[in-house]
Every structure is written in C-alpha cells, then in structure tokens.
Design a protein around this motif. Structure first.
Motif, PDB file in Angstrom:
ATOM      1  N   SER A 166      18.926   0.357  -8.232  1.00  0.00           N
ATOM      2  CA  SER A 166      18.570   1.759  -8.023  1.00  0.00           C
ATOM      3  C   SER A 166      17.076   1.950  -8.249  1.00  0.00           C
ATOM      4  O   SER A 166      16.457   1.258  -9.057  1.00  0.00           O
ATOM      5  CB  SER A 166      19.371   2.657  -8.961  1.00  0.00           C
ATOM      6  N   LEU A 167      16.511   2.889  -7.501  1.00  0.00           N
ATOM      7  CA  LEU A 167      15.070   3.120  -7.542  1.00  0.00           C
ATOM      8  C   LEU A 167      14.753   4.182  -8.579  1.00  0.00           C
ATOM      9  O   LEU A 167      15.305   5.292  -8.535  1.00  0.00           O
ATOM     10  CB  LEU A 167      14.592   3.558  -6.156  1.00  0.00           C
ATOM     11  N   VAL A 168      13.864   3.851  -9.503  1.00  0.00           N
ATOM     12  CA  VAL A 168      13.463   4.824 -10.508  1.00  0.00           C
ATOM     13  C   VAL A 168      12.702   5.958  -9.834  1.00  0.00           C
ATOM     14  O   VAL A 168      12.046   5.772  -8.813  1.00  0.00           O
ATOM     15  CB  VAL A 168      12.603   4.151 -11.593  1.00  0.00           C
ATOM     16  N   GLY A 169      12.817   7.147 -10.393  1.00  0.00           N
ATOM     17  CA  GLY A 169      12.106   8.294  -9.838  1.00  0.00           C
ATOM     18  C   GLY A 169      10.612   8.216 -10.071  1.00  0.00           C
ATOM     19  O   GLY A 169      10.109   7.371 -10.822  1.00  0.00           O
ATOM     20  N   THR A 170       9.885   9.116  -9.430  1.00  0.00           N
ATOM     21  CA  THR A 170       8.422   9.113  -9.562  1.00  0.00           C
ATOM     22  C   THR A 170       7.967   9.456 -10.968  1.00  0.00           C
ATOM     23  O   THR A 170       6.812   9.214 -11.325  1.00  0.00           O
ATOM     24  CB  THR A 170       7.799  10.102  -8.564  1.00  0.00           C
ATOM     25  N   ASP A 171       8.890  10.013 -11.793  1.00  0.00           N
ATOM     26  CA  ASP A 171       8.552  10.302 -13.183  1.00  0.00           C
ATOM     27  C   ASP A 171       8.660   9.070 -14.070  1.00  0.00           C
ATOM     28  O   ASP A 171       8.253   9.097 -15.239  1.00  0.00           O
ATOM     29  CB  ASP A 171       9.433  11.423 -13.741  1.00  0.00           C
ATOM     30  N   GLY A 172       9.239   7.993 -13.530  1.00  0.00           N
ATOM     31  CA  GLY A 172       9.370   6.763 -14.298  1.00  0.00           C
ATOM     32  C   GLY A 172      10.407   6.817 -15.391  1.00  0.00           C
ATOM     33  O   GLY A 172      10.542   5.850 -16.156  1.00  0.00           O
ATOM     34  N   PRO A 218       6.747   2.295 -12.275  1.00  0.00           N
ATOM     35  CA  PRO A 218       7.357   2.702 -11.004  1.00  0.00           C
ATOM     36  C   PRO A 218       6.470   2.486  -9.790  1.00  0.00           C
ATOM     37  O   PRO A 218       6.976   2.244  -8.691  1.00  0.00           O
ATOM     38  CB  PRO A 218       7.657   4.192 -11.217  1.00  0.00           C
ATOM     39  N   VAL A 219       5.153   2.558  -9.957  1.00  0.00           N
ATOM     40  CA  VAL A 219       4.268   2.345  -8.818  1.00  0.00           C
ATOM     41  C   VAL A 219       4.460   0.940  -8.265  1.00  0.00           C
ATOM     42  O   VAL A 219       4.523   0.730  -7.044  1.00  0.00           O
ATOM     43  CB  VAL A 219       2.801   2.601  -9.217  1.00  0.00           C
ATOM     44  N   PHE A 220       4.593  -0.039  -9.153  1.00  0.00           N
ATOM     45  CA  PHE A 220       4.802  -1.413  -8.690  1.00  0.00           C
ATOM     46  C   PHE A 220       6.244  -1.631  -8.205  1.00  0.00           C
ATOM     47  O   PHE A 220       6.478  -2.450  -7.310  1.00  0.00           O
ATOM     48  CB  PHE A 220       4.419  -2.405  -9.786  1.00  0.00           C
ATOM     49  N   ALA A 221       7.191  -0.898  -8.771  1.00  0.00           N
ATOM     50  CA  ALA A 221       8.566  -0.979  -8.265  1.00  0.00           C
ATOM     51  C   ALA A 221       8.605  -0.524  -6.806  1.00  0.00           C
ATOM     52  O   ALA A 221       9.298  -1.123  -5.974  1.00  0.00           O
ATOM     53  CB  ALA A 221       9.489  -0.118  -9.120  1.00  0.00           C
ATOM     54  N   TYR A 222       7.831   0.499  -6.478  1.00  0.00           N
ATOM     55  CA  TYR A 222       7.784   0.991  -5.102  1.00  0.00           C
ATOM     56  C   TYR A 222       7.032   0.012  -4.201  1.00  0.00           C
ATOM     57  O   TYR A 222       7.410  -0.174  -3.042  1.00  0.00           O
ATOM     58  CB  TYR A 222       7.115   2.361  -5.053  1.00  0.00           C
ATOM     59  N   HIS A 223       5.973  -0.596  -4.729  1.00  0.00           N
ATOM     60  CA  HIS A 223       5.293  -1.640  -3.951  1.00  0.00           C
ATOM     61  C   HIS A 223       6.272  -2.772  -3.615  1.00  0.00           C
ATOM     62  O   HIS A 223       6.311  -3.251  -2.469  1.00  0.00           O
ATOM     63  CB  HIS A 223       4.108  -2.200  -4.747  1.00  0.00           C
ATOM     64  N   ASP A 231       3.263  -6.383   2.483  1.00  0.00           N
ATOM     65  CA  ASP A 231       2.136  -7.287   2.271  1.00  0.00           C
ATOM     66  C   ASP A 231       2.258  -7.898   0.876  1.00  0.00           C
ATOM     67  O   ASP A 231       1.706  -7.386  -0.102  1.00  0.00           O
ATOM     68  CB  ASP A 231       0.814  -6.521   2.417  1.00  0.00           C
ATOM     69  N   ARG A 232       2.987  -8.989   0.781  1.00  0.00           N
ATOM     70  CA  ARG A 232       3.271  -9.582  -0.521  1.00  0.00           C
ATOM     71  C   ARG A 232       2.018 -10.122  -1.203  1.00  0.00           C
ATOM     72  O   ARG A 232       1.922 -10.111  -2.447  1.00  0.00           O
ATOM     73  CB  ARG A 232       4.301 -10.713  -0.388  1.00  0.00           C
ATOM     74  N   GLU A 233       1.051 -10.599  -0.415  1.00  0.00           N
ATOM     75  CA  GLU A 233      -0.192 -11.081  -1.020  1.00  0.00           C
ATOM     76  C   GLU A 233      -0.937  -9.930  -1.680  1.00  0.00           C
ATOM     77  O   GLU A 233      -1.488 -10.075  -2.780  1.00  0.00           O
ATOM     78  CB  GLU A 233      -1.070 -11.746   0.035  1.00  0.00           C
ATOM     79  N   GLN A 234      -0.976  -8.794  -1.014  1.00  0.00           N
ATOM     80  CA  GLN A 234      -1.642  -7.633  -1.599  1.00  0.00           C
ATOM     81  C   GLN A 234      -0.954  -7.201  -2.889  1.00  0.00           C
ATOM     82  O   GLN A 234      -1.626  -6.890  -3.891  1.00  0.00           O
ATOM     83  CB  GLN A 234      -1.645  -6.464  -0.608  1.00  0.00           C
ATOM     84  N   VAL A 235       0.370  -7.175  -2.878  1.00  0.00           N
ATOM     85  CA  VAL A 235       1.107  -6.763  -4.070  1.00  0.00           C
ATOM     86  C   VAL A 235       0.837  -7.729  -5.218  1.00  0.00           C
ATOM     87  O   VAL A 235       0.592  -7.306  -6.362  1.00  0.00           O
ATOM     88  CB  VAL A 235       2.623  -6.683  -3.768  1.00  0.00           C
ATOM     89  N   VAL A 238       0.383   4.579  -1.068  1.00  0.00           N
ATOM     90  CA  VAL A 238       0.447   5.671  -0.083  1.00  0.00           C
ATOM     91  C   VAL A 238       0.447   5.093   1.332  1.00  0.00           C
ATOM     92  O   VAL A 238       1.257   5.475   2.183  1.00  0.00           O
ATOM     93  CB  VAL A 238      -0.719   6.656  -0.263  1.00  0.00           C
ATOM     94  N   VAL A 239      -0.462   4.156   1.582  1.00  0.00           N
ATOM     95  CA  VAL A 239      -0.557   3.537   2.914  1.00  0.00           C
ATOM     96  C   VAL A 239       0.749   2.822   3.253  1.00  0.00           C
ATOM     97  O   VAL A 239       1.296   2.965   4.359  1.00  0.00           O
ATOM     98  CB  VAL A 239      -1.751   2.560   2.972  1.00  0.00           C
ATOM     99  N   ALA A 240       1.281   2.047   2.294  1.00  0.00           N
ATOM    100  CA  ALA A 240       2.500   1.280   2.546  1.00  0.00           C
ATOM    101  C   ALA A 240       3.687   2.201   2.811  1.00  0.00           C
ATOM    102  O   ALA A 240       4.486   1.960   3.734  1.00  0.00           O
ATOM    103  CB  ALA A 240       2.797   0.364   1.361  1.00  0.00           C
ATOM    104  N   LEU A 241       3.818   3.258   2.018  1.00  0.00           N
ATOM    105  CA  LEU A 241       4.954   4.164   2.194  1.00  0.00           C
ATOM    106  C   LEU A 241       4.872   4.908   3.523  1.00  0.00           C
ATOM    107  O   LEU A 241       5.892   5.073   4.216  1.00  0.00           O
ATOM    108  CB  LEU A 241       5.015   5.167   1.039  1.00  0.00           C
ATOM    109  N   ASN A 242       3.682   5.359   3.893  1.00  0.00           N
ATOM    110  CA  ASN A 242       3.571   6.085   5.160  1.00  0.00           C
ATOM    111  C   ASN A 242       3.794   5.165   6.356  1.00  0.00           C
ATOM    112  O   ASN A 242       4.364   5.586   7.366  1.00  0.00           O
ATOM    113  CB  ASN A 242       2.240   6.814   5.238  1.00  0.00           C
ATOM    114  N   ARG A 243       3.391   3.916   6.243  1.00  0.00           N
ATOM    115  CA  ARG A 243       3.703   2.958   7.311  1.00  0.00           C
ATOM    116  C   ARG A 243       5.209   2.747   7.415  1.00  0.00           C
ATOM    117  O   ARG A 243       5.754   2.622   8.515  1.00  0.00           O
ATOM    118  CB  ARG A 243       3.000   1.627   7.050  1.00  0.00           C
ATOM    119  N   PHE A 244       5.864   2.691   6.273  1.00  0.00           N
ATOM    120  CA  PHE A 244       7.316   2.537   6.273  1.00  0.00           C
ATOM    121  C   PHE A 244       8.003   3.764   6.873  1.00  0.00           C
ATOM    122  O   PHE A 244       8.976   3.651   7.636  1.00  0.00           O
ATOM    123  CB  PHE A 244       7.817   2.310   4.841  1.00  0.00           C
TER     124      PHE A 244
END
Length: 352
Positions: free
Chosen positions: A188-194, A241-246, A252-256, A278-284
């Motif tokens: 399960s994905l943690v919320g943006t509040d972590g 959570p920011v890295f969980a979303y990445h 781009d696994r190298e970037q992560v 932000v860039v990754a999520l909007n591309r998705f």
C-alpha cells in the motif's frame, strides 16, 4: 473452453488516487485482458461506513467518476462489465442465504474491519460492517467469480468467501467455484503526509484526475525526513514518502539511485528531489489524462456502460440465486405447499 471470471471493484466514495492504482488498478489493467471481468460499483458496501443521505446522493456521480478513472487507467470497455451493486436486489437475497455459513467469531477475526470502523469514526462495530465479508462473498459468488485480485487489506475478506463457497458446496452440492486470490505485488502507498495510507478522506492523496499544477503543489508540500533541517544534513530514504513515490512511479532507476545516494550523503535538497518527482508523476499521469479527455468527450458512454453492465449482471445473478435456492431445497418447500393449496381448492366444500 470458457474463460475464467474475475470480480473486482471499489466503493463509490470519490475519484481514485495513486494508492488505488498501485494497490489494485495496475493489477486489473493487466488481468482484465486474460479474464472475463466484472467490475462492481460497491455502493452497498459504502453504506457500512457512509450512510448519510448526502453520501447516498453522491453515488451516481461518484460511480461515473470511478468508472472513468478505471477506463482512463487502461481498462478496455469492450472487455469489462461494470455494474451498480444496489441495482441488483438479488445480491441481497444471496447475502441472506450465505450469512448462516459463517460465525460471528470468524468475522471478528478479520483484521481490517476494526480498522475500517476506526477510520470512519465508529465507536462500535455496525452489524453491516461486521457482515461486510459475507456481502463481499455474495458479490463474488453471485457471478461465480473464479479469481479475485486483492491487496493485502482484502485478502482476509476473500478468504472468508473461499470458506463460505466450500461450506455451501459441502452442504448442498457443487454450485460455486472456490475463487482464487491474485495478490498485488505492490505494498500500500503511504499518503503524502507520510503518516497514513493514502486516503481521500484524510486529504493526503494525489488523484488520477489531478492536473499538473495540482500534482506539483501537492508534491512540493509532501512530508519528508523531519530530522533534516538543511540540504547538507544526511537524510533518511527508508520510510520517506517522496522516495516511496519515486520507487513506484519514476522509471528512471539511475536517477532514483543517484537521488537516494546524494540524499543519504547530504548532497541534495528536498526541493530537487521533489521537483524530479513532479516530472515523473506528471509523465506517468499524462496518458491517463489523455484517455480521460477522450472518454469525457464521448458523452453518455460511461452511463451506458454502467446500465448495460448492470442489466447483464442482474441476469447472471438471478440465475445463480435460482440455482442456490434449488440446491438448498427452498424452492421445493414452497412448491409442496402450493400444490397442497391447489388440491384443497379442488375438493368440494362439506355440506352443512
């Protein structure tokens, strides 16, 4: 050889979010090409925690939004049957017939029910919420579902369905397939509040329908490592959570990997990590937005899919209930009484 049936769906409580996507939708998109797929709009289940009139008044709009989200995520409307649970009263009939095949202590051991009651502000367990897994069993078995994709929260519910199906078949004969669970391989994905699982009611979600600016605003306000007061302080990646979303959405696994290494070393700030997210999520989300725009431009499509799917499903469920009642002997009991009543009407009345 007939194609196996899959049953899946959601409660119509609002638009779907990224947590829904990783927890279930991505699995459904993959599986619906393989199975004959029924998607339930589970508004009766919604009543277990949201039963105010204003909640019910939102069902039709939420149902349309939910189906639109699922189609936009990649489900082919030609390979999916969407139906509104409350429009099929025979599901309630089946629920009544199945509820005596499971005990209260067994239902009390389903771990997510107490969590659902707590999250909805219930001090005590409503009867309907305790019986949630039985109604869910009726949902699955009414269309003779053979596979059910589940996240970890619902696995215990579907196990109750399997037990009920086996118990019914043992007592009355083989009517139901015992459904197989197809678990999601994504936690399960943690919320943006972590702090909590992503949830619309907590306001810690990113919706599949959010526009790019909303996504940016939400991500830039996300919780990160609370102990990191400056960019040159080594930070924690685990549980962040920011890295969980990445991990979930940045291809781009190298970037992560680079961001994680620099974050741990105190050589990158939260702003840069979030900007790249932000860039990754909007591309998705961009392809989902494009499909949503096409669906919304085809006026009446979603309503038509729900109506046609509900009518088709009701025919299926009616037949299942007939089979269940016949197997249990309930139809025979009434027919015996009816035949006796007819015979008595043919007898001449006694003279006085």
């Amino acid at each position: 050889m007939s194609v196996a049936r899959m049953l899946t769906g959601d409660r119509p409580t609002g638009r779907l979010h990224l947590g829904h996507y990783v927890g279930s939708i991505v699995n459904r998109v993959r599986l619906h090409q393989r199975y004959e797929s029924f998607f339930i709009i589970a508004d009766l289940h919604m009543l277990t925690t949201r039963n105010r009139r204003e909640d019910i008044d939102q069902v039709s709009r939420n149902a349309r939004d939910m189906v639109t989200d699922i189609l936009a995520a990649g489900v082919d409307p030609a390979r999916a049957t969407f139906y509104l649970q409350s429009a099929i009263p025979e599901v309630g009939d089946l629920n009544t017939l199945l509820q005596n095949l499971v005990t209260v202590p067994r239902l009390e051991r389903v771990p997510s029910l107490k969590e659902m009651a707590r999250d909805s502000g219930k001090e005590e367990m409503p009867y309907g919420l305790l019986g949630y897994p039985v109604l869910q069993a009726a949902d699955i078995l009414c269309v003779k579902g053979q596979v059910v994709p589940v996240g970890k929260d619902n696995a215990a519910h579907v196990e109750v369905t399997r037990e009920i199906a086996r118990r019914f078949n043992h007592l009355y004969g083989e009517v139901f397939p015992v459904p197989e669970l197809i678990p999601s391989d994504t936690p399960s994905l943690v919320g943006t509040d972590g702090q909590h699982k992503m949830s619309k009611s907590r306001g810690n979600s990113i919706l599949l329908s959010d526009d790019p600016e909303t996504v940016r605003r939400t991500v830039m306000g996300m919780y990160t490592d609370p102990n990191r007061v400056r960019a040159d302080v080594p930070g924690t990646v685990e549980g962040n959570p920011v890295f969980a979303y990445h991990d979930a959405f940045n291809p781009d696994r190298e970037q992560v990997a680079d961001l994680k290494g620099r974050y741990r070393a105190g050589r990158v700030g939260d702003v840069e990590v979030k900007e790249k997210l932000v860039v990754a999520l909007n591309r998705f989300l961009d392809p989902i937005r494009e499909r949503r725009a096409r669906i919304e431009a085809d006026r009446g499509l979603v309503d038509q899919l729900i109506v046609e799917g509900t009518e088709r499903t009701r025919r299926e469920v009616r037949q299942t209930v007939v089979e269940v009642r016949r197997a249990m002997g309930l139809t025979g009991a009434y027919q015996q009484v009816r035949r006796r009543a007819e015979r008595s009407r043919r007898l001449p009345t006694a003279s006085t």
